[in-house]
Design a protein around this motif. Structure first.
Motif, PDB file in Angstrom:
ATOM      1  N   MET A   1     -10.773  -3.623  -7.039  1.00 26.93           N
ATOM      2  CA  MET A   1     -10.760  -2.768  -5.851  1.00 26.93           C
ATOM      3  C   MET A   1     -11.184  -3.575  -4.626  1.00 26.93           C
ATOM      4  O   MET A   1     -12.122  -4.370  -4.704  1.00 26.93           O
TER       5      MET A   1
ATOM      6  N   ARG B   1     -12.057   0.620  -0.602  1.00 29.32           N
ATOM      7  CA  ARG B   1     -11.044   1.461  -1.238  1.00 29.32           C
ATOM      8  C   ARG B   1     -11.509   2.907  -1.418  1.00 29.32           C
ATOM      9  O   ARG B   1     -10.841   3.848  -0.976  1.00 29.32           O
TER      10      ARG B   1
ATOM     11  N   THR C   1      -4.451   2.318  -7.887  1.00 27.90           N
ATOM     12  CA  THR C   1      -5.100   2.923  -6.720  1.00 27.90           C
ATOM     13  C   THR C   1      -5.146   4.448  -6.787  1.00 27.90           C
ATOM     14  O   THR C   1      -5.428   5.108  -5.785  1.00 27.90           O
TER      15      THR C   1
ATOM     16  N   ALA D   1      -6.182  -2.334  -3.419  1.00 26.39           N
ATOM     17  CA  ALA D   1      -6.573  -2.940  -4.690  1.00 26.39           C
ATOM     18  C   ALA D   1      -5.693  -4.151  -4.963  1.00 26.39           C
ATOM     19  O   ALA D   1      -4.620  -4.318  -4.365  1.00 26.39           O
TER      20      ALA D   1
END
Length: 300
Positions: free
Chosen positions: A100, A104, A167, A211
Protein backbone atom coordinates in the motif's frame (compact mmCIF):
# COMPACT_ATOMS: atom_id res chain seq x y z
CA UNK A 1 0.07 7.16 13.35
CA UNK A 2 -1.82 9.89 15.18
CA UNK A 3 -4.62 9.00 17.59
CA UNK A 4 -7.98 8.31 15.91
CA UNK A 5 -10.91 10.64 16.39
CA UNK A 6 -14.57 9.71 16.79
CA UNK A 7 -15.41 10.54 13.17
CA UNK A 8 -12.77 8.24 11.66
CA UNK A 9 -14.33 4.82 10.99
CA UNK A 10 -12.39 1.71 11.95
CA UNK A 11 -10.85 0.01 8.91
CA UNK A 12 -10.06 -3.70 9.17
CA UNK A 13 -7.23 -4.86 6.90
CA UNK A 14 -7.20 -8.62 6.31
CA UNK A 15 -3.96 -10.17 5.07
CA UNK A 16 -4.19 -13.87 4.25
CA UNK A 17 -0.71 -15.25 3.67
CA UNK A 18 0.12 -18.41 1.74
CA UNK A 19 3.79 -19.12 0.92
CA UNK A 20 4.76 -15.44 0.68
CA UNK A 21 7.64 -15.41 3.15
CA UNK A 22 9.69 -13.32 0.72
CA UNK A 23 7.05 -10.60 0.39
CA UNK A 24 4.78 -10.51 3.44
CA UNK A 25 6.94 -8.23 5.61
CA UNK A 26 6.79 -5.45 3.01
CA UNK A 27 3.01 -5.92 2.77
CA UNK A 28 2.47 -5.72 6.53
CA UNK A 29 4.80 -2.77 7.02
CA UNK A 30 2.93 -0.84 4.31
CA UNK A 31 -0.24 -1.25 6.41
CA UNK A 32 1.46 -0.30 9.67
CA UNK A 33 2.91 2.81 8.00
CA UNK A 34 -0.44 4.20 6.83
CA UNK A 35 -1.19 7.83 7.61
CA UNK A 36 -4.74 6.85 8.62
CA UNK A 37 -4.83 6.23 12.38
CA UNK A 38 -7.79 3.90 12.94
CA UNK A 39 -6.78 0.52 11.49
CA UNK A 40 -7.27 -3.01 12.78
CA UNK A 41 -4.81 -5.45 11.16
CA UNK A 42 -5.73 -9.15 11.10
CA UNK A 43 -3.12 -11.49 9.58
CA UNK A 44 -3.89 -15.14 8.88
CA UNK A 45 -1.39 -17.70 7.63
CA UNK A 46 -3.36 -20.20 5.59
CA UNK A 47 -1.17 -23.28 5.85
CA UNK A 48 2.05 -21.93 4.32
CA UNK A 49 4.77 -24.49 3.57
CA UNK A 50 7.62 -21.97 3.42
CA UNK A 51 9.03 -19.73 6.19
CA UNK A 52 5.98 -17.46 6.33
CA UNK A 53 4.98 -18.40 9.88
CA UNK A 54 8.47 -17.68 11.17
CA UNK A 55 8.48 -14.27 9.46
CA UNK A 56 4.96 -13.46 10.66
CA UNK A 57 5.63 -14.51 14.25
CA UNK A 58 8.69 -12.24 14.44
CA UNK A 59 6.70 -9.32 12.98
CA UNK A 60 3.80 -9.92 15.35
CA UNK A 61 6.14 -9.93 18.35
CA UNK A 62 7.48 -6.52 17.32
CA UNK A 63 4.26 -4.84 16.20
CA UNK A 64 1.46 -6.56 18.10
CA UNK A 65 -1.09 -7.13 15.32
CA UNK A 66 -3.57 -10.00 15.44
CA UNK A 67 -2.01 -13.17 13.97
CA UNK A 68 -3.68 -16.53 13.42
CA UNK A 69 -2.07 -19.66 11.95
CA UNK A 70 -4.31 -22.34 10.47
CA UNK A 71 -4.34 -25.38 8.24
CA UNK A 72 -5.01 -24.49 4.62
CA UNK A 73 -8.64 -23.44 4.11
CA UNK A 74 -8.41 -21.51 0.85
CA UNK A 75 -8.56 -17.76 0.43
CA UNK A 76 -12.33 -17.26 0.28
CA UNK A 77 -13.00 -19.24 3.47
CA UNK A 78 -10.10 -17.51 5.20
CA UNK A 79 -11.40 -14.06 4.28
CA UNK A 80 -14.92 -14.92 5.43
CA UNK A 81 -13.56 -16.05 8.81
CA UNK A 82 -11.56 -12.83 9.06
CA UNK A 83 -14.62 -10.71 8.25
CA UNK A 84 -16.56 -12.50 10.98
CA UNK A 85 -13.91 -11.44 13.53
CA UNK A 86 -13.36 -7.96 12.10
CA UNK A 87 -14.62 -4.94 14.03
CA UNK A 88 -14.30 -2.42 11.21
CA UNK A 89 -17.13 -0.92 9.21
CA UNK A 90 -14.77 -0.83 6.21
CA UNK A 91 -12.97 -4.02 5.15
CA UNK A 92 -9.76 -4.23 3.11
CA UNK A 93 -8.63 -7.70 1.98
CA UNK A 94 -5.00 -7.17 1.02
CA UNK A 95 -2.52 -9.43 -0.76
CA UNK A 96 0.46 -10.60 1.25
CA UNK A 97 2.66 -9.84 -1.76
CA UNK A 98 1.42 -6.29 -2.50
CA UNK A 99 2.29 -2.88 -1.02
CA UNK A 100 0.00 0.00 0.00
CA UNK A 101 1.09 3.57 -0.58
CA UNK A 102 1.11 5.45 2.77
CA UNK A 103 -2.00 7.56 2.06
CA UNK A 104 -4.06 4.74 0.54
CA UNK A 105 -6.47 4.07 3.46
CA UNK A 106 -6.95 7.77 4.27
CA UNK A 107 -7.75 8.56 0.64
CA UNK A 108 -10.38 5.84 0.30
CA UNK A 109 -12.02 6.48 3.67
CA UNK A 110 -12.38 10.15 2.76
CA UNK A 111 -13.82 9.28 -0.64
CA UNK A 112 -16.41 6.84 0.73
CA UNK A 113 -17.73 9.30 3.33
CA UNK A 114 -21.32 10.33 2.53
CA UNK A 115 -21.52 7.90 -0.44
CA UNK A 116 -23.69 5.02 0.86
CA UNK A 117 -24.51 3.99 -2.71
CA UNK A 118 -20.87 2.94 -3.25
CA UNK A 119 -20.35 -0.57 -1.91
CA UNK A 120 -16.64 -0.70 -2.68
CA UNK A 121 -13.88 1.66 -3.71
CA UNK A 122 -10.78 0.81 -5.73
CA UNK A 123 -7.96 2.69 -7.44
CA UNK A 124 -5.08 2.29 -9.84
CA UNK A 125 -1.97 0.23 -9.14
CA UNK A 126 1.68 0.36 -10.14
CA UNK A 127 3.26 -2.96 -11.08
CA UNK A 128 6.52 -3.99 -9.43
CA UNK A 129 8.64 -7.09 -9.95
CA UNK A 130 9.47 -9.71 -7.33
CA UNK A 131 12.42 -7.58 -6.17
CA UNK A 132 10.14 -4.57 -5.62
CA UNK A 133 11.43 -2.64 -8.63
CA UNK A 134 8.92 -0.68 -10.71
CA UNK A 135 8.37 -2.45 -14.02
CA UNK A 136 8.46 -0.85 -17.46
CA UNK A 137 5.67 1.10 -19.13
CA UNK A 138 4.42 -1.94 -21.10
CA UNK A 139 3.61 -3.77 -17.86
CA UNK A 140 1.74 -0.80 -16.35
CA UNK A 141 -1.76 -1.58 -17.61
CA UNK A 142 -3.56 -0.25 -14.52
CA UNK A 143 -1.50 2.80 -13.58
CA UNK A 144 -2.99 5.63 -15.65
CA UNK A 145 -6.67 4.71 -16.02
CA UNK A 146 -9.24 7.49 -15.39
CA UNK A 147 -11.89 7.51 -12.66
CA UNK A 148 -14.88 5.32 -13.40
CA UNK A 149 -18.11 4.33 -11.68
CA UNK A 150 -19.06 0.72 -12.32
CA UNK A 151 -22.48 -0.86 -12.55
CA UNK A 152 -23.01 -4.61 -13.01
CA UNK A 153 -23.11 -4.60 -16.80
CA UNK A 154 -19.99 -2.43 -16.98
CA UNK A 155 -18.00 -5.23 -15.39
CA UNK A 156 -19.87 -8.32 -16.57
CA UNK A 157 -19.94 -7.18 -20.19
CA UNK A 158 -16.44 -5.67 -20.11
CA UNK A 159 -17.61 -2.15 -20.94
CA UNK A 160 -15.12 -0.52 -18.55
CA UNK A 161 -11.89 -1.69 -16.91
CA UNK A 162 -12.62 -3.46 -13.66
CA UNK A 163 -11.31 -2.67 -10.19
CA UNK A 164 -7.89 -3.77 -8.99
CA UNK A 165 -8.03 -6.37 -6.22
CA UNK A 166 -4.96 -4.78 -4.61
CA UNK A 167 -6.91 -1.59 -3.85
CA UNK A 168 -10.40 -2.81 -2.95
CA UNK A 169 -12.05 -1.33 0.15
CA UNK A 170 -15.51 -2.73 0.95
CA UNK A 171 -18.34 -1.51 3.10
CA UNK A 172 -18.99 -4.26 5.62
CA UNK A 173 -22.74 -3.98 4.99
CA UNK A 174 -22.20 -4.68 1.26
CA UNK A 175 -20.19 -7.82 2.02
CA UNK A 176 -22.85 -8.98 4.45
CA UNK A 177 -25.65 -8.28 2.00
CA UNK A 178 -24.17 -10.72 -0.56
CA UNK A 179 -23.15 -13.33 2.02
CA UNK A 180 -19.42 -12.68 1.78
CA UNK A 181 -17.00 -14.50 -0.48
CA UNK A 182 -18.09 -17.72 -2.20
CA UNK A 183 -16.02 -20.54 -0.66
CA UNK A 184 -16.47 -22.66 -3.79
CA UNK A 185 -14.76 -20.04 -5.97
CA UNK A 186 -11.04 -19.68 -5.37
CA UNK A 187 -10.67 -16.54 -7.51
CA UNK A 188 -12.33 -14.35 -4.94
CA UNK A 189 -12.17 -10.79 -6.28
CA UNK A 190 -14.12 -11.21 -9.54
CA UNK A 191 -17.00 -12.96 -7.79
CA UNK A 192 -17.32 -10.53 -4.89
CA UNK A 193 -17.24 -7.42 -7.06
CA UNK A 194 -19.88 -8.81 -9.43
CA UNK A 195 -22.03 -9.88 -6.49
CA UNK A 196 -21.89 -6.44 -4.88
CA UNK A 197 -22.74 -4.76 -8.17
CA UNK A 198 -25.63 -7.15 -8.74
CA UNK A 199 -26.92 -6.27 -5.27
CA UNK A 200 -27.39 -2.68 -6.44
CA UNK A 201 -24.24 -0.95 -5.21
CA UNK A 202 -21.77 0.97 -7.34
CA UNK A 203 -18.02 0.36 -7.31
CA UNK A 204 -16.01 3.54 -7.82
CA UNK A 205 -12.43 3.29 -9.08
CA UNK A 206 -10.25 6.30 -8.33
CA UNK A 207 -7.91 7.52 -11.05
CA UNK A 208 -4.79 7.55 -8.92
CA UNK A 209 -2.24 4.94 -7.86
CA UNK A 210 -2.78 3.76 -4.28
CA UNK A 211 -0.89 0.45 -4.23
CA UNK A 212 1.89 -1.52 -5.87
CA UNK A 213 0.94 -4.87 -7.37
CA UNK A 214 3.76 -7.40 -7.32
CA UNK A 215 4.33 -9.45 -10.48
CA UNK A 216 6.13 -12.69 -9.62
CA UNK A 217 6.28 -16.29 -10.88
CA UNK A 218 3.43 -17.60 -8.70
CA UNK A 219 0.78 -14.94 -9.43
CA UNK A 220 -2.64 -16.54 -9.74
CA UNK A 221 -3.32 -15.06 -13.18
CA UNK A 222 -0.37 -17.03 -14.60
CA UNK A 223 -2.08 -20.34 -13.82
CA UNK A 224 -4.13 -20.73 -16.97
CA UNK A 225 -6.33 -23.66 -16.00
CA UNK A 226 -7.04 -22.14 -12.58
CA UNK A 227 -8.06 -18.86 -14.19
CA UNK A 228 -10.33 -20.43 -16.79
CA UNK A 229 -12.07 -22.77 -14.35
CA UNK A 230 -12.67 -20.16 -11.66
CA UNK A 231 -13.73 -17.29 -13.93
CA UNK A 232 -16.24 -19.53 -15.69
CA UNK A 233 -17.46 -20.81 -12.32
CA UNK A 234 -17.90 -17.18 -11.27
CA UNK A 235 -19.84 -16.30 -14.41
CA UNK A 236 -22.10 -19.32 -13.82
CA UNK A 237 -23.33 -17.62 -10.64
CA UNK A 238 -24.87 -14.97 -12.91
CA UNK A 239 -26.14 -17.30 -15.66
CA UNK A 240 -29.58 -15.67 -15.61
CA UNK A 241 -28.09 -12.65 -17.41
CA UNK A 242 -29.27 -12.51 -21.06
CA UNK A 243 -25.68 -12.16 -22.31
CA UNK A 244 -24.26 -14.95 -20.17
CA UNK A 245 -23.26 -17.19 -23.10
CA UNK A 246 -21.63 -14.32 -24.99
CA UNK A 247 -19.66 -13.29 -21.90
CA UNK A 248 -18.36 -16.83 -21.41
CA UNK A 249 -17.36 -17.15 -25.06
CA UNK A 250 -15.65 -13.77 -25.06
CA UNK A 251 -13.59 -14.92 -22.09
CA UNK A 252 -12.75 -18.28 -23.70
CA UNK A 253 -11.57 -16.48 -26.84
CA UNK A 254 -9.33 -14.24 -24.76
CA UNK A 255 -7.84 -17.23 -22.94
CA UNK A 256 -7.35 -19.11 -26.20
CA UNK A 257 -5.37 -16.20 -27.61
CA UNK A 258 -3.41 -15.79 -24.36
CA UNK A 259 -2.25 -19.39 -24.19
CA UNK A 260 -2.04 -20.30 -27.90
CA UNK A 261 1.71 -19.67 -28.00
CA UNK A 262 2.99 -20.91 -24.64
CA UNK A 263 0.43 -23.49 -23.49
CA UNK A 264 -0.78 -25.20 -26.64
CA UNK A 265 -2.56 -28.13 -24.93
CA UNK A 266 -4.69 -25.74 -22.85
CA UNK A 267 -5.28 -23.59 -25.93
CA UNK A 268 -6.51 -26.57 -27.96
CA UNK A 269 -8.79 -27.65 -25.13
CA UNK A 270 -10.22 -24.12 -24.89
CA UNK A 271 -10.73 -23.86 -28.66
CA UNK A 272 -12.87 -27.01 -28.63
CA UNK A 273 -15.26 -25.23 -26.27
CA UNK A 274 -15.81 -22.27 -28.63
CA UNK A 275 -18.55 -22.93 -31.24
CA UNK A 276 -17.82 -21.53 -34.68
CA UNK A 277 -20.57 -18.91 -34.30
CA UNK A 278 -18.59 -17.37 -31.41
CA UNK A 279 -15.27 -17.11 -33.24
CA UNK A 280 -13.88 -13.59 -33.49
CA UNK A 281 -10.62 -11.81 -34.27
CA UNK A 282 -8.99 -13.20 -31.15
CA UNK A 283 -9.86 -16.73 -32.31
CA UNK A 284 -8.17 -16.12 -35.66
CA UNK A 285 -5.11 -14.53 -34.07
CA UNK A 286 -4.91 -17.43 -31.66
CA UNK A 287 -5.05 -19.94 -34.51
CA UNK A 288 -2.05 -18.27 -36.16
CA UNK A 289 -0.16 -18.48 -32.88
CA UNK A 290 -1.22 -22.07 -32.29
CA UNK A 291 -0.20 -23.24 -35.76
CA UNK A 292 2.98 -21.21 -36.06
CA UNK A 293 6.07 -23.45 -36.18
CA UNK A 294 8.36 -23.28 -33.23
CA UNK A 295 11.63 -21.42 -33.86
CA UNK A 296 14.62 -23.71 -34.22
CA UNK A 297 16.47 -24.49 -31.00
CA UNK A 298 20.15 -23.70 -31.33
CA UNK A 299 22.50 -25.87 -29.29
CA UNK A 300 24.18 -24.04 -26.43
Amino acid sequence: MTAPTHDQPLVTVLIACYNHAAYVEASIMSVLNQTYPNIELLVIDDGSQDDSVTVLSALQARHGFDLQVQENQGLSRTLNAGIARARGTLIVPFGSDDIMLPHRIATQVSYLAEKPEVGACSANVETIDHHGQVMGAREQRHRDLPFRRLEFDDLFLGRKPGPSAATLMFRREALQRVGGFNPEIRLEDIYITLAILRAGYYIDVLGEVLAQYRDHPTNTFKNGRFMIDNVLRTYAEFSDHPDYERVCMRFRNSMFLKFAKNNKPLARETLKQIPLRHWNRKTVRGLFRLLAPRPPQHPS
